[in-house]
Write an enzyme that holds these catalytic residues in place. Structure first.
Site, PDB file in Angstrom:
ATOM      1  N   LYS A  14      23.845   0.520  38.347  1.00  0.00           N
ATOM      2  CA  LYS A  14      24.793   1.577  38.707  1.00  0.00           C
ATOM      3  C   LYS A  14      25.156   1.524  40.202  1.00  0.00           C
ATOM      4  O   LYS A  14      26.319   1.592  40.558  1.00  0.00           O
ATOM      5  CB  LYS A  14      24.198   2.965  38.384  1.00  0.00           C
ATOM      6  CG  LYS A  14      23.825   3.151  36.916  1.00  0.00           C
ATOM      7  CD  LYS A  14      23.291   4.538  36.647  1.00  0.00           C
ATOM      8  CE  LYS A  14      22.005   4.883  37.375  1.00  0.00           C
ATOM      9  NZ  LYS A  14      20.827   4.063  37.001  1.00  0.00           N
ATOM     10  N   ARG A 128      13.930  -5.483  43.291  1.00  0.00           N
ATOM     11  CA  ARG A 128      14.990  -4.857  44.124  1.00  0.00           C
ATOM     12  C   ARG A 128      14.551  -4.663  45.573  1.00  0.00           C
ATOM     13  O   ARG A 128      13.454  -4.232  45.860  1.00  0.00           O
ATOM     14  CB  ARG A 128      15.359  -3.497  43.532  1.00  0.00           C
ATOM     15  CG  ARG A 128      16.301  -2.680  44.418  1.00  0.00           C
ATOM     16  CD  ARG A 128      16.988  -1.572  43.668  1.00  0.00           C
ATOM     17  NE  ARG A 128      16.111  -0.675  42.973  1.00  0.00           N
ATOM     18  CZ  ARG A 128      16.508   0.229  42.068  1.00  0.00           C
ATOM     19  NH1 ARG A 128      17.784   0.332  41.751  1.00  0.00           N
ATOM     20  NH2 ARG A 128      15.649   1.009  41.483  1.00  0.00           N
ATOM     21  N   ARG A 173       9.591   6.601  35.265  1.00  0.00           N
ATOM     22  CA  ARG A 173      11.061   6.698  35.362  1.00  0.00           C
ATOM     23  C   ARG A 173      11.725   6.331  34.042  1.00  0.00           C
ATOM     24  O   ARG A 173      12.710   6.939  33.642  1.00  0.00           O
ATOM     25  CB  ARG A 173      11.564   5.827  36.510  1.00  0.00           C
ATOM     26  CG  ARG A 173      11.237   6.473  37.857  1.00  0.00           C
ATOM     27  CD  ARG A 173      11.288   5.482  38.990  1.00  0.00           C
ATOM     28  NE  ARG A 173      12.601   4.937  39.205  1.00  0.00           N
ATOM     29  CZ  ARG A 173      12.827   3.792  39.833  1.00  0.00           C
ATOM     30  NH1 ARG A 173      11.822   3.073  40.295  1.00  0.00           N
ATOM     31  NH2 ARG A 173      14.049   3.361  40.002  1.00  0.00           N
TER      32      ARG A 173
HETATM   33  P1  ADP Z   1      20.524   1.260  39.515  1.00  0.00           P
HETATM   34  O1  ADP Z   1      21.374   1.872  40.605  1.00  0.00           O
HETATM   35  O2  ADP Z   1      21.134   1.457  38.148  1.00  0.00           O
HETATM   36  O3  ADP Z   1      19.088   1.693  39.552  1.00  0.00           O
HETATM   37  P2  ADP Z   1      20.873  -1.241  41.028  1.00  0.00           P
HETATM   38  O4  ADP Z   1      22.361  -1.375  41.188  1.00  0.00           O
HETATM   39  O5  ADP Z   1      20.104  -0.813  42.228  1.00  0.00           O
HETATM   40  O6  ADP Z   1      20.532  -0.299  39.720  1.00  0.00           O
HETATM   41  O7  ADP Z   1      20.339  -2.638  40.471  1.00  0.00           O
HETATM   42  C1  ADP Z   1      18.950  -2.849  40.236  1.00  0.00           C
HETATM   43  C2  ADP Z   1      18.558  -4.256  40.678  1.00  0.00           C
HETATM   44  O8  ADP Z   1      19.158  -5.200  39.783  1.00  0.00           O
HETATM   45  C3  ADP Z   1      19.036  -4.633  42.085  1.00  0.00           C
HETATM   46  O9  ADP Z   1      18.023  -5.423  42.701  1.00  0.00           O
HETATM   47  C4  ADP Z   1      20.310  -5.461  41.855  1.00  0.00           C
HETATM   48  O10 ADP Z   1      20.494  -6.443  42.866  1.00  0.00           O
HETATM   49  C5  ADP Z   1      20.042  -6.095  40.489  1.00  0.00           C
HETATM   50  N1  ADP Z   1      21.249  -6.198  39.658  1.00  0.00           N
HETATM   51  C6  ADP Z   1      22.228  -5.270  39.506  1.00  0.00           C
HETATM   52  N2  ADP Z   1      23.155  -5.700  38.631  1.00  0.00           N
HETATM   53  C7  ADP Z   1      22.747  -6.929  38.204  1.00  0.00           C
HETATM   54  C8  ADP Z   1      23.275  -7.893  37.278  1.00  0.00           C
HETATM   55  N3  ADP Z   1      24.408  -7.665  36.609  1.00  0.00           N
HETATM   56  N4  ADP Z   1      22.585  -9.036  37.101  1.00  0.00           N
HETATM   57  C9  ADP Z   1      21.417  -9.263  37.777  1.00  0.00           C
HETATM   58  N5  ADP Z   1      20.871  -8.415  38.655  1.00  0.00           N
HETATM   59  C10 ADP Z   1      21.530  -7.242  38.875  1.00  0.00           C
HETATM   60  P1  AMP Z   2      18.031   6.769  41.617  1.00  0.00           P
HETATM   61  O1  AMP Z   2      18.376   6.322  43.001  1.00  0.00           O
HETATM   62  O2  AMP Z   2      19.211   7.330  40.872  1.00  0.00           O
HETATM   63  O3  AMP Z   2      17.278   5.725  40.836  1.00  0.00           O
HETATM   64  O4  AMP Z   2      17.043   8.011  41.797  1.00  0.00           O
HETATM   65  C1  AMP Z   2      15.761   7.861  42.396  1.00  0.00           C
HETATM   66  C2  AMP Z   2      14.933   9.108  42.174  1.00  0.00           C
HETATM   67  O5  AMP Z   2      15.567  10.245  42.812  1.00  0.00           O
HETATM   68  C3  AMP Z   2      14.750   9.556  40.721  1.00  0.00           C
HETATM   69  O6  AMP Z   2      13.683   8.875  40.070  1.00  0.00           O
HETATM   70  C4  AMP Z   2      14.459  11.049  40.909  1.00  0.00           C
HETATM   71  O7  AMP Z   2      13.145  11.273  41.385  1.00  0.00           O
HETATM   72  C5  AMP Z   2      15.415  11.426  42.025  1.00  0.00           C
HETATM   73  N1  AMP Z   2      16.768  11.803  41.527  1.00  0.00           N
HETATM   74  C6  AMP Z   2      17.941  11.152  41.750  1.00  0.00           C
HETATM   75  N2  AMP Z   2      18.979  11.792  41.175  1.00  0.00           N
HETATM   76  C7  AMP Z   2      18.438  12.873  40.550  1.00  0.00           C
HETATM   77  C8  AMP Z   2      18.986  13.918  39.748  1.00  0.00           C
HETATM   78  N3  AMP Z   2      20.300  13.985  39.477  1.00  0.00           N
HETATM   79  N4  AMP Z   2      18.139  14.852  39.246  1.00  0.00           N
HETATM   80  C9  AMP Z   2      16.817  14.803  39.512  1.00  0.00           C
HETATM   81  N5  AMP Z   2      16.239  13.836  40.253  1.00  0.00           N
HETATM   82  C10 AMP Z   2      17.039  12.886  40.771  1.00  0.00           C
END
Ligand code: ADP
Ligand code: AMP
Length: 215
Positions: A14, A128, A173
């Site tokens: 995302k 990550r 999570r």
């Molecule tokens: P989220 O915001 O949903 O938690 P991230 O965008 O931070 O996910 O992505 C999680 C990890 O996966 C990061 O280290 C990113 O570089 C990697 N990643 C994201 N999209 C892809 C993809 N399409 N293929 C491989 N690795 C990816």
């Molecule tokens: P994220 O960056 O979206 O993976 O969020 C990291 C952490 O922040 C989550 O595991 C929660 O602890 C907290 N968090 C982020 N967004 C929310 C939300 N909308 N509601 C509750 N907790 C959140």
């Protein structure tokens, strides 16, 4: 103003896709996770209240989340579009968002649902890291900087790993996602929102093209 939601499990991509959408289309991204981490880094009251909760993979109180969202919307009332990342994360948060938007005579146009298999999610999360200066997201398995140790975007040489990206917290999570967050999709379906499923198993640019094609 357009309102889009990017939805998916932790590690589904995302944040990565949101950054690309922000850069190319000028929509503004509100990531509640980023906002909370900024509060923690600043050592604010909100940050102190939330630091341990986030590190354990649990959710801070809705009052905090709603305050952050309202502040963001007030500051960004001139935006042509807003993309919600990591929010809404519970049905209660989704109800709140729809009520808030209805009061403003606005609505959610599209929900982008990124699908990724669980074993891949774990690898993505455990690999990550991000640039400590500009926040560009990398991965030790899938996306390393083109010059080792140097951020592709801003040239900085220091990187950070999230406090919640460890094996123990990842389990919590994933459980929180299945139990509290996945039901939000049914809630959106019941309200006839436009939900688009994207294959998040593909490389970053392929996922991005899929999203561009539906927007
Ligand atoms: P989220 O915001 O949903 O938690 P991230 O965008 O931070 O996910 O992505 C999680 C990890 O996966 C990061 O280290 C990113 O570089 C990697 N990643 C994201 N999209 C892809 C993809 N399409 N293929 C491989 N690795 C990816
Ligand atoms: P994220 O960056 O979206 O993976 O969020 C990291 C952490 O922040 C989550 O595991 C929660 O602890 C907290 N968090 C982020 N967004 C929310 C939300 N909308 N509601 C509750 N907790 C959140």
């Amino acid at each position: 103003m357009k309102h889009l939601v990017i939805f998916g499990a932790p590690g589904s991509g995302k944040g990565t896709q949101s950054k690309k959408l922000e850069e190319k289309y000028g929509i503004r991204v509100v990531s509640t996770g980023d906002l909370l981490r900024a509060e923690v880094a600043a050592g604010s009251e909100i940050g102190k209240t939330c630091a341990d909760i986030i590190a354990q993979g649990k959710f801070p109180d809705n009052a905090i989340i709603f305050k952050l969202i309202e502040l963001f919307l007030d500051k960004n009332s001139d935006a042509k579009g807003i993309l919600y990342d990591g929010f809404p994360r519970t049905v209660e948060q989704a109800e709140y968002l729809l009520t808030l938007l209805t009061q403003r005579r606005e609505m959610i146009q599209t929900v982008i649902n990124i699908g990724v298999d669980e074993d891949v999610l774990i690898k993505r999360i455990s690999g990550r890291f991000a640039c400590a200066e500009c926040g560009e997201i990398y991965n030790k398995y899938f996306k390393t900087p083109s010059t080792e140790g140097v951020c592709d975007v801003c040239g900085a040489e220091n990187f950070k790993v999230r406090s919640d990206d460890n094996e123990e917290t990842v389990k919590t999570r994933m459980m929180m996602y299945e139990e509290a967050t996945a039901p939000v999709l049914d809630f959106f379906r019941d309200r006839d929102l436009n939900i688009i499923l994207v294959d998040g198993m593909q490389p970053v640019d392929v996922v991005f093209h899929q999203i561009e094609n539906i927007l």
